[in-house]
Motif scaffolding. Structure first.
Motif, PDB file in Angstrom:
ATOM      1  N   PRO A 232      -7.734  14.108  -1.532  1.00 41.46           N
ATOM      2  CA  PRO A 232      -8.067  14.432  -0.139  1.00 41.46           C
ATOM      3  C   PRO A 232      -9.380  13.780   0.316  1.00 41.46           C
ATOM      4  CG  PRO A 232      -7.355  16.396  -1.316  1.00 41.46           C
ATOM      5  CD  PRO A 232      -7.490  15.301  -2.342  1.00 41.46           C
ATOM      6  N   GLU A 233      -9.453  13.567   1.603  1.00 43.83           N
ATOM      7  CA  GLU A 233     -10.591  12.859   2.200  1.00 43.83           C
ATOM      8  C   GLU A 233     -11.928  13.491   1.839  1.00 43.83           C
ATOM      9  OE1 GLU A 233     -12.156  11.672   6.711  1.00 43.83           O
ATOM     10  OE2 GLU A 233     -10.287  12.760   6.418  1.00 43.83           O
ATOM     11  N   ASN A 234     -11.995  14.825   1.748  1.00 42.41           N
ATOM     12  CA  ASN A 234     -13.268  15.502   1.498  1.00 42.41           C
ATOM     13  C   ASN A 234     -13.902  15.104   0.178  1.00 42.41           C
ATOM     14  OD1 ASN A 234     -12.893  16.834   3.875  1.00 42.41           O
ATOM     15  ND2 ASN A 234     -12.218  18.759   2.960  1.00 42.41           N
ATOM     16  N   TYR A 235     -13.092  14.631  -0.769  1.00 43.59           N
ATOM     17  CA  TYR A 235     -13.609  14.358  -2.113  1.00 43.59           C
ATOM     18  C   TYR A 235     -13.725  12.864  -2.422  1.00 43.59           C
ATOM     19  CZ  TYR A 235     -12.285  19.251  -2.618  1.00 43.59           C
ATOM     20  OH  TYR A 235     -12.153  20.595  -2.442  1.00 43.59           O
ATOM     21  N   GLY A 266      -9.228   2.295  -1.750  1.00 42.85           N
ATOM     22  CA  GLY A 266     -10.308   1.873  -0.866  1.00 42.85           C
ATOM     23  C   GLY A 266     -10.017   2.140   0.596  1.00 42.85           C
ATOM     24  N   ALA A 267      -8.966   2.907   0.875  1.00 43.15           N
ATOM     25  CA  ALA A 267      -8.593   3.255   2.253  1.00 43.15           C
ATOM     26  C   ALA A 267      -7.797   4.550   2.201  1.00 43.15           C
ATOM     27  CB  ALA A 267      -7.777   2.145   2.907  1.00 43.15           C
ATOM     28  N   LEU A 268      -7.735   5.241   3.341  1.00 42.04           N
ATOM     29  CA  LEU A 268      -7.008   6.499   3.423  1.00 42.04           C
ATOM     30  C   LEU A 268      -5.601   6.279   3.955  1.00 42.04           C
ATOM     31  CD1 LEU A 268      -9.689   8.933   4.908  1.00 42.04           C
ATOM     32  CD2 LEU A 268      -9.141   8.510   2.514  1.00 42.04           C
ATOM     33  N   ASP A 269      -4.673   7.014   3.395  1.00 38.99           N
ATOM     34  CA  ASP A 269      -3.315   7.007   3.926  1.00 38.99           C
ATOM     35  C   ASP A 269      -3.318   7.692   5.290  1.00 38.99           C
ATOM     36  OD1 ASP A 269      -0.604   8.678   4.194  1.00 38.99           O
ATOM     37  OD2 ASP A 269      -0.195   6.856   3.051  1.00 38.99           O
ATOM     38  N   GLU A 270      -2.703   7.060   6.276  1.00 38.82           N
ATOM     39  CA  GLU A 270      -2.759   7.577   7.641  1.00 38.82           C
ATOM     40  C   GLU A 270      -2.075   8.937   7.774  1.00 38.82           C
ATOM     41  OE1 GLU A 270      -1.244   4.725  10.369  1.00 38.82           O
ATOM     42  OE2 GLU A 270      -2.787   3.233   9.948  1.00 38.82           O
ATOM     43  N   LEU A 272      -1.304  11.215   5.026  1.00 35.31           N
ATOM     44  CA  LEU A 272      -1.844  12.228   4.123  1.00 35.31           C
ATOM     45  C   LEU A 272      -3.342  12.419   4.279  1.00 35.31           C
ATOM     46  CD1 LEU A 272       0.066  11.253   0.857  1.00 35.31           C
ATOM     47  CD2 LEU A 272       0.664  13.023   2.503  1.00 35.31           C
ATOM     48  N   ARG A 273      -4.043  11.457   4.885  1.00 28.26           N
ATOM     49  CA  ARG A 273      -5.501  11.470   4.976  1.00 28.26           C
ATOM     50  C   ARG A 273      -6.100  11.618   3.572  1.00 28.26           C
ATOM     51  NH1 ARG A 273      -6.482   8.869   8.991  1.00 28.26           N
ATOM     52  NH2 ARG A 273      -8.647   9.518   8.766  1.00 28.26           N
TER      53      ARG A 273
END
Length: 376
Positions: A232-235, A266-270, A272-273
């Motif tokens: 997840p994005e927070n981590y 190196g990037a976030l899945d649009e 799943l974030r």
């Protein structure tokens, strides 16, 4: 005589008056005690006694548990390149194959006819070329005698020879193309692996793979698997490609496995974030199978020094997350943001400085600006 008769009555009356006075005194004392207790309770509510803890800086290591999936390190669906028939099947489901190993032989009679035609055209164009070359050579030899051959005739003969040579090269290229198609009738393994699906039988008509069509075979490399997780994005800010993760498999509950992080998206899945992580898992024992689900424990290394407090010191209301700082026996709510957690400790970020005293067990019952008393 009457004087002595009234004496008991007088004694009883005096005793009753004494009891009444004693009862009244006792009632007054009880009311005073109740009033004092109520005042003490109210004072305690207005000025609660709290335990304080200092704000300290530190580093906190933690981990998160997230689901993951094991997928083959390499996987390929094998299709026929040309329209043909299955002549020989040399492998089946579960067969372990090596790179370059022949898997299936196909048959296409029209390709053999095309090959023979291409070879014939080469011979035809070569014969024409040799004739035009001989003519050109004779003209060159004759032109050495001045005035016998015009320059235009010589140039025309040379152009004819070059054109015939080009036809020969074109015919050879056509032969190579047909020969390449002939090579496509033998399908070989591109890498070491295991055949996990077979969708054809002997004599089946096959052709170039298209949308919705089934492959001849599916080949998977199972000696090494990829463990894939989405963090997840927070981590994501705490991730490292040098981390080692532990994971378990439901099918093997008594075993624990380890793997090292090798690749980070190196990037976030649009949708799943989350950021995709891949770990290499060596599977020599073949206990692990592709597409098994895993419970992965991903470590989150400590970052820069931050404020670390007990979890109980952080209160959450419907509007905010805050800690209660005590200054001159008065409570002050300070908005904070939560960071990593480990055991009973938590990272927080807010307008604080080392040495500030916080209420150890915070709640919204201790109102902002109210008086508090430190527990001794």
């Amino acid at each position: 005589m009457n004087k002595f008769k009234n004496k008991p009555i007088l004694i009883l009356a005096a005793f009753a008056i004494a009891l009444s006075s004693l009862s009244a005194c006792h009632s007054d004392d009880k009311e005073k005690q109740d009033q004092q207790a109520e005042e003490q309770t109210q004072a305690a509510a207005e000025t609660p006694t709290v335990e304080l803890v200092p704000v300290t800086k530190g580093k906190l290591s933690s981990s998160i548990s997230i689901p993951g999936e094991l997928i083959p390190y390499q996987q390929v669906d094998l299709y026929a390149k040309v329209n043909s028939y299955v002549k020989k099947l040399l492998v089946d489901i579960g067969s372990e194959v090596h790179a370059g190993q022949l898997l299936v032989v196909l048959e296409a009679p029209e390709i053999n006819s095309q090959l023979a035609g291409a070879q014939s055209r080469i011979k035809q164009y070569e014969a024409v070329y040799y004739a035009s070359k001989a003519t050109y050579d004779r003209l060159v030899s004759t032109s050495k005698t001045p005035g016998t051959i015009s320059l235009n005739d010589l140039e025309q003969a040379e152009a004819k020879k070059n054109a015939d040579m080009a036809n020969v090269e074109a015919a050879k290229s056509a032969l190579k193309e047909v020969s390449a198609n002939l090579a496509y009738l033998e399908i070989r393994a591109p890498f070491d692996g295991v055949i996990t699906s077979r969708n054809v039988n002997l004599g089946a008509y096959v052709g170039p793979g298209g949308k919705g069509s089934d492959p001849l075979f599916t080949l998977q490399d199972q000696n090494r698997l990829r463990l894939v997780v989405s963090v997840p994005e927070n981590y994501t800010g705490s991730l490292s490609n040098k981390s080692e993760v532990n994971f378990t498999i439901k099918a093997l509950p008594n075993e624990k496995f380890t793997a090292q992080v090798k690749r980070m998206a190196g990037a976030l899945d649009e949708k799943l974030r989350a950021e995709r992580l891949e770990m290499d898992v060596y599977n020599k024992s073949k206990k692990l199978l592709p597409h098994m689900f895993a419970e992965v424990n991903v470590p989150l290394p400590d970052g820069d020094s931050t404020f670390v407090v007990a979890k109980t010191a952080v209160a959450t209301s419907t509007e905010k997350v805050f800690v209660i700082k005590v200054v001159n026996n008065k409570a002050q709510w300070v908005d904070v943001k939560k960071g990593l957690t480990s055991g009973d400790m938590m990272e927080i970020f807010g307008d604080l400085k080392p040495g500030d005293k916080l209420v150890k067990v915070a709640s919204d019952e201790i109102r902002n600006g109210s008086n508090v008393k430190e527990k001794q």
